[in-house]
Enzyme design. Sequence first.
Site, PDB file in Angstrom:
ATOM      1  N   HIS A  38      -3.502   3.578   0.498  1.00  0.00           N
ATOM      2  CA  HIS A  38      -3.785   3.124   1.864  1.00  0.00           C
ATOM      3  C   HIS A  38      -4.952   3.889   2.495  1.00  0.00           C
ATOM      4  CE1 HIS A  38      -1.472   1.024   5.340  1.00  0.00           C
ATOM      5  NE2 HIS A  38      -2.762   0.991   5.575  1.00  0.00           N
TER       6      HIS A  38
ATOM      7  N   LYS B 167       0.823  -1.211   0.000  1.00  0.00           N
ATOM      8  CA  LYS B 167       0.000   0.000   0.000  1.00  0.00           C
ATOM      9  C   LYS B 167       0.856   1.259   0.000  1.00  0.00           C
ATOM     10  CE  LYS B 167      -3.111  -2.582   3.049  1.00  0.00           C
ATOM     11  NZ  LYS B 167      -2.102  -3.432   3.689  1.00  0.00           N
TER      12      LYS B 167
END
Length: 316
Positions: free
Chosen positions: A113, A80
């Site tokens: 993220h 991420k």
Amino acid sequence: MSVPRFVRLNNGVNLPTIGLGTYKSPKGQVEEAVKAAIDIGYRHFDCAWFYGNETEVGSAIREKIDTGVVKREEIFVTSKLWNNFHARDAVVPKLKETLISLGLEYLDLYLIHWPFGIKQDGPPMPSENIESFFSNDDYVDTWKGMEEAQKLGLTKSIGLSNFNSEQVERILKNATIKPVVNQVECNPNLTQKKLILFCKERDIVVVGFTPLGRVEFAGQPGFPDPTILDPKVIAMGKKYNKTAAQVVLNYLVNNLGVVVIPKSATPSRIKENFEIYDFVLDAEDVTYLDSRNNGQRVAGLTSYKTHKYYPFNIDF
């Protein structure tokens, strides 16, 4: 009815319905945990730059590849992009950095993220004067950088994490490559049924993090008690000769259609979490687990609620 072991993403890739989460898995333990997971049968590993342990995760994966236990194409690795790197031109360099840490040539999935950005020169998780570190980076521009990363072959798929329905819709309206997943907190305290349906209608798979809640926060004000501590769920487990954790993971995968990524560094627990495919919950048990939904989050990040891209100021 059998519990599905894979879901097919909108680009034709198969994603295992259970993976090993690595958040807060400490250095010195996470490498052995990943090795144990591969030996048990896990083929899906969830990582992130923010977790600070990708070097160890990658080392474990490469060892198992080098010794012939698995092939690279049999392993599904997710990482991420953290909030400090939302500028479009920062995405590819950060992904390349992650690949170096992991020692891999490509990722299977790269996620944004969180939808909100932090200034690149700020701390990864500001704790004081937080608003002064907010960036104006638009996650749609970040997505353009993600698309470039996929076109370069650095990742096979791209997706989102912690995006609400309006943010997902805005990405879809501006995307040339559709996100394959939206990874969000999902457990019986927060079933996310509205968001799951919303994403399903758009052929986006929901991946659920913190599927078992956070036992270490049990009893603390503002945090929901994990369902695995519920006496009724523990009794439910005994009915199926399973643990409460296995019951909850089975419920999420088979009844909500969610991919789960429980985190553990204990081999016995890692094995237990994987053994969820050989039973199906009765309707009454599903109804009880449905009833546990109270909308309480463990990962609310409320310190960031004034950011214009904070995701949890709407219903879903």
